[in-house]
Design a protein around this motif. Structure first.
Motif, PDB file in Angstrom:
ATOM      1  N   GLU A   4       0.817  -1.216   0.000  1.00 41.27           N
ATOM      2  CA  GLU A   4       0.000   0.000   0.000  1.00 41.27           C
ATOM      3  C   GLU A   4       0.850   1.264   0.000  1.00 41.27           C
ATOM      4  O   GLU A   4       0.382   2.324  -0.394  1.00 41.27           O
ATOM      5  N   ILE A  22      -1.217   4.358   7.180  1.00 43.20           N
ATOM      6  CA  ILE A  22      -1.953   3.097   7.044  1.00 43.20           C
ATOM      7  C   ILE A  22      -1.921   2.369   8.379  1.00 43.20           C
ATOM      8  O   ILE A  22      -0.856   2.200   8.978  1.00 43.20           O
ATOM      9  N   GLU A  68      -5.783   5.166   6.129  1.00 42.35           N
ATOM     10  CA  GLU A  68      -6.377   3.943   5.604  1.00 42.35           C
ATOM     11  C   GLU A  68      -6.297   2.842   6.663  1.00 42.35           C
ATOM     12  O   GLU A  68      -5.317   2.761   7.410  1.00 42.35           O
TER      13      GLU A  68
END
Length: 354
Positions: A110, A119, A197
């Motif tokens: 990611e 994240i 995220e």
């Protein structure tokens, strides 16, 4: 080579730590940085062996300074190393091996070079293997964070986090030396509008998490104080403003004691509220929210909010009184408490937001 740097803060690692580091090394990450946060002398052979593993670097704290300080030391080191500061990002993992290799790799994928990103590897707390204190602590922290900062985060205490490299300079001087630092990172991420995220990861607790160095009472207090201190300051300023308002009202009533009753009360009320609201505005701007905006860009919004609060309070109390017939004073206490909480959020996120 996977263009991510792995960061592992560790204090007195167990025997399985070496194998965990070897498994990370086998995935060919750009570098693995281990921060020995003041481990005992008898653990030194573990670090000596880890240092022989490919791509591993060891940073030393002479004494235990806490997880937050260890992370900040690693972030500062990365930004000062030419070969590391070109990475796509940094992934922090816990030293007890509860973060599986597949989850670490998922975060690495990611971090593709896109900036302004945080994240979080989030665990499920519905599993039976989650210790009750961990489940309860995360639930309380999650709800408080959502209430005070307007952001729902599933797992506020996860140690598996990915940061794009451009985020690191904002994290080095943050408050917090131990576990409260990780909470402050989330607060900073919300304030700086980072892209946050969440990626579901395996929920692993080894031997009821007995290897954790988390101090249930002291560290929990530091975390909740970090979350609540702004609101407590806001509440203290509000109570002080109320006392100033009452004191000024009494003073002006005394000064105007020879005028008509209605005129005396109206003038004293207006003057007292003007004085107390100026105090409240000044303290909220400089002490509570520490806004860098100039006063002329915040004072209009503040007083518009004050007027709106007064109108909303009066209208709500009148409407509830007509519907329920309860005493006006009791209704006002409930209504003003709700408005007080809303006012905190509006002042924080709108009026005094930089």
């Amino acid at each position: 080579m996977k263009n991510c740097v792995i960061v592992i803060p560790v204090l007195n690692p167990g025997n399985g730590f070496i194998e965990y580091v070897k498994s990370l090394s086998s995935e060919d990450f750009k570098s693995i940085i281990i921060i020995n946060d003041g481990s005992s002398e008898e653990k030194q052979p573990i670090f000596d062996e880890c240092e022989q593993i490919e791509n591993v670097r060891i940073l030393q704290h002479a004494v235990n300074l806490g997880k937050g300080r260890a992370l900040k030391s690693a972030f500062n080191y990365i930004l000062n190393e030419t070969d590391l500061c070109q990475a796509n990002g940094v992934i922090t993992v816990d030293a007890d091996g509860q973060h599986t290799m597949s989850d670490v790799l998922m975060l690495c994928r990611e971090l593709s070079g896109e900036g302004n990103k945080l994240i979080l590897g989030v665990r499920s707390f519905d599993n039976e293997n989650v210790p009750t204190p961990n489940r309860l602590g995360n639930t309380i922290t999650r709800k408080l964070f959502n209430l005070l900062y307007g952001k729902h985060i599933t797992d506020t205490q996860t140690g598996l986090r990915g940061f794009s490299l451009d985020v690191l300079p904002h994290l080095i001087d943050l408050e917090g030396e131990r576990f409260n630092y990780e909470t402050n990172v989330l607060i900073a991420a919300v304030r700086k509008k980072l892209t946050i995220e969440e990626i579901p990861i395996d929920t692993v607790y080894i031997n009821e998490n007995e290897s954790s160095h988390f101090r249930p009472f002291q560290d929990s207090f530091e975390i909740y104080w970090l979350l609540l201190k702004n609101f407590i300051k806001f509440m203290g300023v509000s109570i002080t403003s109320f006392l100033i308002d009452i004191s000024l009202f009494q003073l002006f009533v005394f000064i105007l004691r020879f005028t008509f009753d209605r005129r005396r009360i109206v003038i004293a009320t207006v003057l007292a509220r003007a004085g107390s609201s100026l105090f409240n505005y000044s303290m909220n701007r400089s002490f509570v929210f520490k806004s860098k905006k100039k006063w002329n860009k915040t004072i209009i919004g503040y007083y518009l909010l004050v007027i709106a609060e007064g109108a909303l309070s009066a209208g709500s109390v009148y409407l509830l009184y007509r519907l329920t017939g309860f005493r006006e004073v009791l209704l006002k206490v409930g209504v003003d408490l709700v408005i007080f909480l809303i006012s905190y959020r509006i002042q924080k996120l709108v009026v005094f937001k930089d």
